[in-house]
Design a protein around this motif. Sequence first.
Motif, PDB file in Angstrom:
ATOM      1  N   LEU A 221       0.857  -1.182   0.000  1.00 42.23           N
ATOM      2  CA  LEU A 221       0.000   0.000   0.000  1.00 42.23           C
ATOM      3  C   LEU A 221       0.890   1.228   0.000  1.00 42.23           C
ATOM      4  O   LEU A 221       1.780   1.358   0.852  1.00 42.23           O
ATOM      5  N   LYS A 222       0.644   2.133  -0.956  1.00 40.16           N
ATOM      6  CA  LYS A 222       1.385   3.387  -1.020  1.00 40.16           C
ATOM      7  C   LYS A 222       0.416   4.547  -0.777  1.00 40.16           C
ATOM      8  O   LYS A 222      -0.684   4.562  -1.323  1.00 40.16           O
ATOM      9  N   ILE A 223       0.858   5.506   0.036  1.00 43.90           N
ATOM     10  CA  ILE A 223       0.025   6.650   0.389  1.00 43.90           C
ATOM     11  C   ILE A 223       0.702   7.920  -0.122  1.00 43.90           C
ATOM     12  O   ILE A 223       1.893   8.143   0.123  1.00 43.90           O
ATOM     13  N   TYR A 224      -0.071   8.727  -0.827  1.00 43.74           N
ATOM     14  CA  TYR A 224       0.451   9.939  -1.455  1.00 43.74           C
ATOM     15  C   TYR A 224      -0.279  11.164  -0.921  1.00 43.74           C
ATOM     16  O   TYR A 224      -1.484  11.134  -0.694  1.00 43.74           O
ATOM     17  N   VAL A 225       0.459  12.248  -0.745  1.00 46.37           N
ATOM     18  CA  VAL A 225      -0.115  13.555  -0.428  1.00 46.37           C
ATOM     19  C   VAL A 225       0.299  14.509  -1.538  1.00 46.37           C
ATOM     20  O   VAL A 225       1.497  14.671  -1.806  1.00 46.37           O
ATOM     21  N   ASN A 226      -0.664  15.104  -2.207  1.00 44.15           N
ATOM     22  CA  ASN A 226      -0.419  16.001  -3.336  1.00 44.15           C
ATOM     23  C   ASN A 226       0.418  15.324  -4.419  1.00 44.15           C
ATOM     24  O   ASN A 226       1.248  15.954  -5.080  1.00 44.15           O
ATOM     25  N   GLY A 227       0.215  14.018  -4.583  1.00 50.29           N
ATOM     26  CA  GLY A 227       0.922  13.279  -5.621  1.00 50.29           C
ATOM     27  C   GLY A 227       2.312  12.825  -5.250  1.00 50.29           C
ATOM     28  O   GLY A 227       2.988  12.176  -6.051  1.00 50.29           O
ATOM     29  N   LYS A 228       2.758  13.126  -4.015  1.00 43.20           N
ATOM     30  CA  LYS A 228       4.093  12.722  -3.573  1.00 43.20           C
ATOM     31  C   LYS A 228       3.982  11.582  -2.561  1.00 43.20           C
ATOM     32  O   LYS A 228       3.180  11.641  -1.627  1.00 43.20           O
ATOM     33  N   LEU A 229       4.798  10.566  -2.745  1.00 48.33           N
ATOM     34  CA  LEU A 229       4.777   9.398  -1.870  1.00 48.33           C
ATOM     35  C   LEU A 229       5.252   9.770  -0.468  1.00 48.33           C
ATOM     36  O   LEU A 229       6.337  10.321  -0.294  1.00 48.33           O
ATOM     37  N   VAL A 230       4.418   9.490   0.547  1.00 48.51           N
ATOM     38  CA  VAL A 230       4.796   9.790   1.928  1.00 48.51           C
ATOM     39  C   VAL A 230       4.958   8.536   2.782  1.00 48.51           C
ATOM     40  O   VAL A 230       5.588   8.569   3.830  1.00 48.51           O
ATOM     41  N   LYS A 231       4.376   7.405   2.310  1.00 53.33           N
ATOM     42  CA  LYS A 231       4.468   6.188   3.117  1.00 53.33           C
ATOM     43  C   LYS A 231       4.242   4.956   2.236  1.00 53.33           C
ATOM     44  O   LYS A 231       3.322   4.934   1.420  1.00 53.33           O
ATOM     45  N   THR A 232       5.115   3.952   2.415  1.00 52.65           N
ATOM     46  CA  THR A 232       4.947   2.658   1.771  1.00 52.65           C
ATOM     47  C   THR A 232       4.785   1.599   2.844  1.00 52.65           C
ATOM     48  O   THR A 232       5.612   1.501   3.752  1.00 52.65           O
TER      49      THR A 232
END
Length: 264
Positions: A221-232
């Motif tokens: 699961l990858k989480i993005y904020v404003n299109g930038k990866l913040v957590k994998t």
Amino acid sequence: LAGNRIYIGEGRNFLSIQGWEVTTSRGHYQAINSREIFNATAWSASDILRIANDIRLQPNTIAQINHPGRTDDMGFIDWNLAGRFDTIEVWNGVYAPPYLSGTNKSSYEKWVELMNKGTRLAIVGGTDNHGVNGTPYAPDSNELEWIKRNTYSGCPRTYVYTEDYSLDGVLSAIKQGNSFITSGPLVFANLNGKSYGETATLEENMLLNFDLKSNEALKQLKIYVNGKLVKTIDIADGAFTYEGTLELENLKSGDWINLQLSGD
């Protein structure tokens, strides 16, 4: 539309929605719930503006940009007019798997760019099937190549959330982005109780809650904020479900979040 006669239980019938693909030399567009065919000739950006307006002037329709990542005349070029549309197709089944490559990757990256510039378009996915077995893109064969390539109806599909099971309720949910796109797994998520297409109020603790379910093993699961990866988040081998909570720090007004779930 005869599918509307099919009873599916709990007092409801199957809900089918008519539409058509507007084919021009400056891109392809979807006229969802459109009841009439209009002039689709397009030689300039002003023609594309006319087409978008013609779709949206009809009662309760959706004007959609189709496969914008294409680089031929089937792709979108009039990006200054993107805000005149309701939705954008970022996942076209013809170009998968893998999802984030080629045309779909370009479509997704353009959507991220639009979002960060303030043009907030709801995203959708669809098969682009032109036949029940995926033809002409993956003709049927002894090996059922169209199944191997995922070019069959319902892959991908867009799930929408609505408390109003009706044409109006579904169309409204699509426009608002109360939805997610998938080739199988279900990805339920909320930020302090606000889910897809909704806006959360900034608080001291911003908690992203996710509940993942699949009939195939999950992987990451990858989480993005404003299109930038913040957590994998790597998921244990063989897991078909996964739940968790992640605190997102330093969020600002206008930030937006999306999740990407992958498996084999």
